[in-house]
Design a protein around this motif. Structure first.
Motif, PDB file in Angstrom:
ATOM      1  N   LYS A 136      51.805  36.934  51.398  1.00 37.15           N
ATOM      2  CA  LYS A 136      51.160  37.827  52.374  1.00 37.15           C
ATOM      3  C   LYS A 136      52.135  38.359  53.411  1.00 37.15           C
ATOM      4  CE  LYS A 136      46.611  35.942  51.566  1.00 37.15           C
ATOM      5  NZ  LYS A 136      45.384  35.355  52.027  1.00 37.15           N
ATOM      6  N   ASP A 173      40.719  34.915  41.710  1.00 35.49           N
ATOM      7  CA  ASP A 173      41.655  35.990  42.100  1.00 35.49           C
ATOM      8  C   ASP A 173      43.108  35.526  42.075  1.00 35.49           C
ATOM      9  OD1 ASP A 173      40.641  34.431  44.411  1.00 35.49           O
ATOM     10  OD2 ASP A 173      42.053  35.623  45.583  1.00 35.49           O
ATOM     11  N   ARG A 208      34.856  33.591  41.465  1.00 34.48           N
ATOM     12  CA  ARG A 208      34.793  34.246  42.785  1.00 34.48           C
ATOM     13  C   ARG A 208      34.273  35.664  42.601  1.00 34.48           C
ATOM     14  NH1 ARG A 208      39.387  35.104  47.525  1.00 34.48           N
ATOM     15  NH2 ARG A 208      37.856  35.959  48.973  1.00 34.48           N
TER      16      ARG A 208
HETATM   17 MG    MG Z   1      42.960  35.600  49.461  1.00 32.58          MG
END
Ligand code: MG
Ligand code: ATP
Length: 206
Positions: free
Chosen positions: A50, A114, A139
């Motif tokens: 991220k 994911d 999910r």
């Molecule tokens: Mg995430």
């Protein structure tokens, strides 16, 4: 220690920015389905996947949210190893540290659907496959391949898929909710909502 006496530990890593019911329902149900003694919510220090995008909330705040959320939840623990280690967080380092301290534990990584396509890019994935089993949970919004296709995606892993209640909630959506003054109630445990208010988190996102 005999084989049957080994402690079975689930490792559920995340940024938890913020933690929400999707994480907790997953942790509790994975623990029950697999008969794990404990599930550790491992709070990433710097999630390398991220970095470079939005600013991630300071690790100490995310840790406080997880602590507040799991307080009193039997068999669910917070793990701050990655924060104490500092720098970028790699699951392999955490797994090897846990095994150094407690060599007899049996480890299972827990991930949402994911995450499956990203697993091949994880550091030292071959060593992780030697040390840990893998559990994948459904999910909403992330299609999980079936049968042969999934087996190919997860080549090298000892894995299992378990079904948990499908909750269409994400930290991304919750940050947006907080920033636009929409309710967080029942999507985030009450104790963690109090920490968000006390620390003034997520109000400045836009
Ligand atoms: Mg995430
Ligand atoms: P973000 O939107 O910031 O990516 P997130 O909601 O995806 O946040 P993460 O901290 O990225 O939360 O996810 C940690 C782990 O929790 C991942 O394995 C992810 O797949 C899983 N997870 C997150 N939300 C859910 C959910 N609603 N149901 C099942 N698994 C989930």
């Amino acid at each position: 220690m005999s084989k049957s006496a080994e402690r079975r530990v689930g490792i559920f890593g995340g940024t938890f920015d913020p933690i929400h019911v999707g994480h907790l329902v997953t942790a509790v149900n994975a623990r029950a389905a697999l008969g794990l003694d404990v599930v550790k919510l491992v709070v990433a220090n710097e999630p390398w996947q991220k970095v470079g995008g939005r600013a991630v909330t300071p690790a100490a705040d995310r840790l406080a949210l997880v602590e507040a959320a799991v307080s009193g939840c039997e068999g669910i623990e917070v793990c701050d190893l990655e924060i104490r280690r500092g720098g970028s967080s790699y699951t392999i380092d955490t797994v090897e540290e846990l095994l150094r301290v407690e060599p007899d534990i049996e480890l299972t990584l827990i991930v949402g659907a994911d995450v499956v396509p990203n697993l091949t890019s994880w550091r030292s994935v071959d060593r992780l496959q030697q040390s840990c089993g893998l559990v994948v949970v459904n999910r909403p919004g992330s299609r999980l391949a079936g049968g042969q296709e999934l087996a190919e995606q997860l080549a090298g892993w000892r894995y299992e898929v378990i079904e948990v209640p499908a909750l269409e909630v994400s930290s991304t959506d919750l940050r947006d909710r907080a920033a636009t003054g929409r309710p967080l109630d029942f999507l985030i445990p009450e104790g963690a909502i109090r920490v968000i208010a006390e620390r003034g988190l997520y109000a400045q996102d836009r």
